[in-house]
Scaffold this motif. Structure first.
Motif, PDB file in Angstrom:
ATOM      1  N   GLY A 245     -16.145   7.837  -8.568  1.00 23.12           N
ATOM      2  CA  GLY A 245     -15.509   7.594  -7.282  1.00 23.12           C
ATOM      3  C   GLY A 245     -15.955   6.336  -6.564  1.00 23.12           C
TER       4      GLY A 245
ATOM      5  N   TRP B 273     -11.345   2.007   0.173  1.00 24.05           N
ATOM      6  CA  TRP B 273     -10.529   3.065  -0.408  1.00 24.05           C
ATOM      7  C   TRP B 273      -9.271   3.276   0.415  1.00 24.05           C
ATOM      8  CZ3 TRP B 273      -9.956   5.349  -4.827  1.00 24.05           C
ATOM      9  CH2 TRP B 273      -9.293   6.566  -4.934  1.00 24.05           C
ATOM     10  N   ASP B 274      -8.133   3.426  -0.279  1.00 25.92           N
ATOM     11  CA  ASP B 274      -6.861   3.727   0.362  1.00 25.92           C
ATOM     12  C   ASP B 274      -6.380   5.077  -0.151  1.00 25.92           C
ATOM     13  OD1 ASP B 274      -4.373   2.479   1.891  1.00 25.92           O
ATOM     14  OD2 ASP B 274      -3.597   3.479   0.098  1.00 25.92           O
ATOM     15  N   THR B 275      -6.251   6.039   0.742  1.00 25.53           N
ATOM     16  CA  THR B 275      -5.919   7.407   0.316  1.00 25.53           C
ATOM     17  C   THR B 275      -4.470   7.531  -0.144  1.00 25.53           C
ATOM     18  OG1 THR B 275      -5.435   7.978   2.621  1.00 25.53           O
ATOM     19  CG2 THR B 275      -7.649   8.476   1.802  1.00 25.53           C
ATOM     20  N   GLY B 276      -3.587   6.628   0.319  1.00 31.45           N
ATOM     21  CA  GLY B 276      -2.196   6.697  -0.103  1.00 31.45           C
ATOM     22  C   GLY B 276      -2.037   6.352  -1.577  1.00 31.45           C
ATOM     23  N   ARG B 277      -2.599   5.240  -2.000  1.00 27.48           N
ATOM     24  CA  ARG B 277      -2.485   4.830  -3.403  1.00 27.48           C
ATOM     25  C   ARG B 277      -3.596   5.429  -4.257  1.00 27.48           C
ATOM     26  NH1 ARG B 277      -0.181  -1.106  -4.695  1.00 27.48           N
ATOM     27  NH2 ARG B 277      -1.493  -0.696  -6.508  1.00 27.48           N
ATOM     28  N   GLU B 278      -4.608   5.980  -3.611  1.00 26.77           N
ATOM     29  CA  GLU B 278      -5.800   6.478  -4.305  1.00 26.77           C
ATOM     30  C   GLU B 278      -6.373   5.386  -5.209  1.00 26.77           C
ATOM     31  OE1 GLU B 278      -5.402  10.298  -6.106  1.00 26.77           O
ATOM     32  OE2 GLU B 278      -5.042  11.298  -4.183  1.00 26.77           O
ATOM     33  N   GLN B 279      -6.513   4.231  -4.599  1.00 26.48           N
ATOM     34  CA  GLN B 279      -7.120   3.076  -5.234  1.00 26.48           C
ATOM     35  C   GLN B 279      -7.919   2.309  -4.182  1.00 26.48           C
ATOM     36  OE1 GLN B 279      -3.537   1.147  -6.956  1.00 26.48           O
ATOM     37  NE2 GLN B 279      -4.652   1.165  -8.916  1.00 26.48           N
ATOM     38  N   TYR B 280      -8.788   1.435  -4.660  1.00 23.50           N
ATOM     39  CA  TYR B 280      -9.487   0.514  -3.778  1.00 23.50           C
ATOM     40  C   TYR B 280      -8.692  -0.794  -3.673  1.00 23.50           C
ATOM     41  CZ  TYR B 280     -13.874   3.224  -3.844  1.00 23.50           C
ATOM     42  OH  TYR B 280     -14.843   4.187  -3.687  1.00 23.50           O
TER      43      TYR B 280
ATOM     44  N   ARG C 253       0.812  -1.213   0.000  1.00 19.93           N
ATOM     45  CA  ARG C 253       0.000   0.000   0.000  1.00 19.93           C
ATOM     46  C   ARG C 253       0.852   1.272   0.000  1.00 19.93           C
ATOM     47  NH1 ARG C 253      -3.388  -0.026   5.574  1.00 19.93           N
ATOM     48  NH2 ARG C 253      -4.764   1.125   4.150  1.00 19.93           N
TER      49      ARG C 253
END
Length: 549
Positions: free
Chosen positions: A146, A163-170, A126
């Protein structure tokens, strides 16, 4: 191919698992040895003589690996370490040796489909989109609005995407958000997991129970699952109040590539003589997937069925489940029939608490073809524990309350001595879950008497070992009549009739012309209410008949 040495008994009898009886231990709740209110490995060691006295062949240990315990060990943060809560690796080695000395094999859980979000693999994955483990987990971009990439759901509630804000992916999670799914399309993931299993194999374990074994591989195209609507009955994999049961799970699990991985796993395990695999396979077609994952000699040794883990329990239903398997099974298929486990309501509450019924269920489970799995406390007839919302520990139950109360009710501590604190489970003031008040009278020390359910289990298990026909014989289910399950086992020219009236009403079963009772077999049962050689088999309420024909 290199061949590695294992437990000597496995080399002498590599198919020891065929017909073996497996006893499931939930480590948190079996025996606390250090007074912290939680069961542990040393506690299990102290109770191994009791388990051996039952007459079972193997123990299956639910996870004891290092974990944040958000899903009680099914969220692994280090596959090769024992969580300090349960003890040390040396404690496990003592457990393994003690079990082997008592003639018991040791089967451990392997949670390969997902890890904890605290596992170093996921922490690295991540951290960016281009690190060495970036693709070790299932990541996907959001839709333009989104929202998650598809309609897949988590068994524990809500979307299967977080949702993961670091990778901006699920990332995908079939269970808790803290249990991210590994990406089995990545070859390095396979290699890493084989390395994990090699660690435990080299210590000398005898087999693996494979958690969620059809969840490994997901659809690469991330296609939506088709709708099913709310099901009318529950099959044991998810309650009908859970929207997870409202989809046909065509794409999030049970993919064709999953069997490809299972074949690779079998090839790897075949380097170790006598290693057993039993898969947990939850699917829309419970019997079909058992067959698909065990047929031939290149997949799992066996799989246990969800067909008998739901609320449905009328004799006609049980017969249809067993008959469906036997009529569809192909060469190599071998089942493991389980009536309870750590994920479902206890048998005595789900089906019947009647003592005669529990004896019939036990005899039936031990006579059908396969390798039965008995959950700790089944031999005592424990009912489901009634817990308040404030006492719940299971996140599944907390989310789904009150329509579904979760899994804590079947996970409460094992009762050993009626008059001891916490029924002898622990010396501490408060245990992780309370001992159910209904369990004290059913404690082990209260059932060390003639005529108890515990001793009925013992008698059945020991007699079964003396009847090879029940261990490895073929099986033919006879025609349906009422709530009876009647079948014939056959081995080396000998034939045995097994008949069970799975109801509280007496009945007469009309035997086929080619079947005639010759003499009763040496197996626990009630008195036969029909003369030897007669065409009609008169069965009393909850009656068992095991006879040579």
């Amino acid at each position: 191919m290199a061949v590695f040495l294992q437990h000597s008994a496995n080399q002498d009898e590599p198919e020891w698992w065929r017909g073996a009886v497996i006893y499931q231990i939930y480590p948190r709740s079996y025996q606390d040895s250090n007074g912290d209110g939680i069961g542990d490995l040393q506690g299990i060691v102290s109770r191994l003589p009791y388990i051996a006295s039952l007459g079972v062949d193997a123990v299956w240990l639910s996870p004891f690996f290092k974990s944040p315990m958000k899903d009680f060990g099914y969220d692994v943060s280090d596959y090769c370490q024992v969580d300090p809560m349960f003890g040390t690796l040396d404690d496990f080695k003592v457990l393994l040796k003690t079990a082997h000395d008592l003639g018991l094999r040791v089967v451990i859980d392997q949670v390969l489909s997902h890890t904890s979000d605290a596992h170093p693999w996921f922490v690295e994955s991540r951290s960016s989109k281009n690190n060495p483990k970036a693709d070790w987990y299932v990541w996907a971009d959001a839709k333009d609005d989104g929202t998650p990439p598809n309609n897949w759901l988590s068994i524990f509630g809500g979307s299967a995407w977080q949702w993961d804000t670091g990778r901006e992916q699920y990332y995908m999670h079939n269970f808790l958000t803290s249990q991210p799914d590994l990406n089995f399309h990545h070859p390095e993931v396979e290699a890493a997991l084989f390395g994990v299993m090699m660690f435990w194999l080299d210590l000398g374990v005898d087999g693996f129970r494979l958690d969620t074994a059809n969840f490994y591989v997901h659809d690469k195209q991330l296609r939506n699952n088709p709708p099913r609507g709310r099901p009318q009955t529950e099959d044991g994999s998810a309650p009908s109040s859970n929207p997870y049961a409202w989809q046909y799970h065509r794409f999030d699990k049970s993919q064709a590539e999953n069997i490809v991985f299972v074949k690779k796993l079998r090839e790897f395990l075949d380097q170790y003589p006598g290693i057993m695999t039993v898969g947990e396979l939850g699917d829309d077609d419970p019997v079909g997937i058992m067959i698909a994952y065990t047929e031939g000699a290149d997949k799992l040794n066996m799989a246990y069925s969800f067909k008998l883990l739901g609320e449905e329990h009328q004799g006609a239903y049980v017969r249809s489940a067993v008959d469906e398997y036997e009529s569809r099974a192909t060469e190599g298929c071998w089942p493991s029939w389980s009536l309870s486990n750590h994920d479902v309501k206890r048998l005595a509450t789900r089906w019947s608490a009647d003592g005669a019924a529990l004896r019939t269920y036990a005899a039936m489970q031990l006579c059908v073809r396969g390798s039965p799995c008995v959950y700790q406390g089944d031999e005592l007839g424990l009912p489901e524990a009634e817990l308040t919302f404030e006492q719940l520990q299971d996140p599944y139950g907390i989310t789904m309350w009150p329509a579904f109360k979760g899994r804590d009710g079947c996970r409460t501590p094992m009762p050993w001595e009626k008059d001891q604190l916490h029924a002898g489970f622990s010396s501490t003031e408060k245990t992780w879950l309370p001992v159910a008040h209904t369990h004290y009278e059913l404690a082990v020390d209260q059932q060390e008497i003639e005529g108890s359910l515990l001793n009925f289990y013992r008698e059945c298990l020991h007699k079964r070992k003396q009847l090879p026909i029940l261990l490895k014989g073929s099986m033919t289910v006879l025609p349906a009549q009422g709530d009876a399950l009647v079948f014939v086992r056959e081995l080396d020219g000998r034939r045995m009739l097994c008949a069970f009236n799975l109801s509280a009403q007496a009945m007469t079963y009309h035997l086929p012309d080619e079947v005639r009772v010759q003499e009763l077999a040496d197996f626990p049962q009630t008195k036969l209410a029909a003369s030897v050689g007669q065409k009609d088999l008169v069965l009393g309420a909850w009656q068992t008949v095991v006879a040579w024909i």
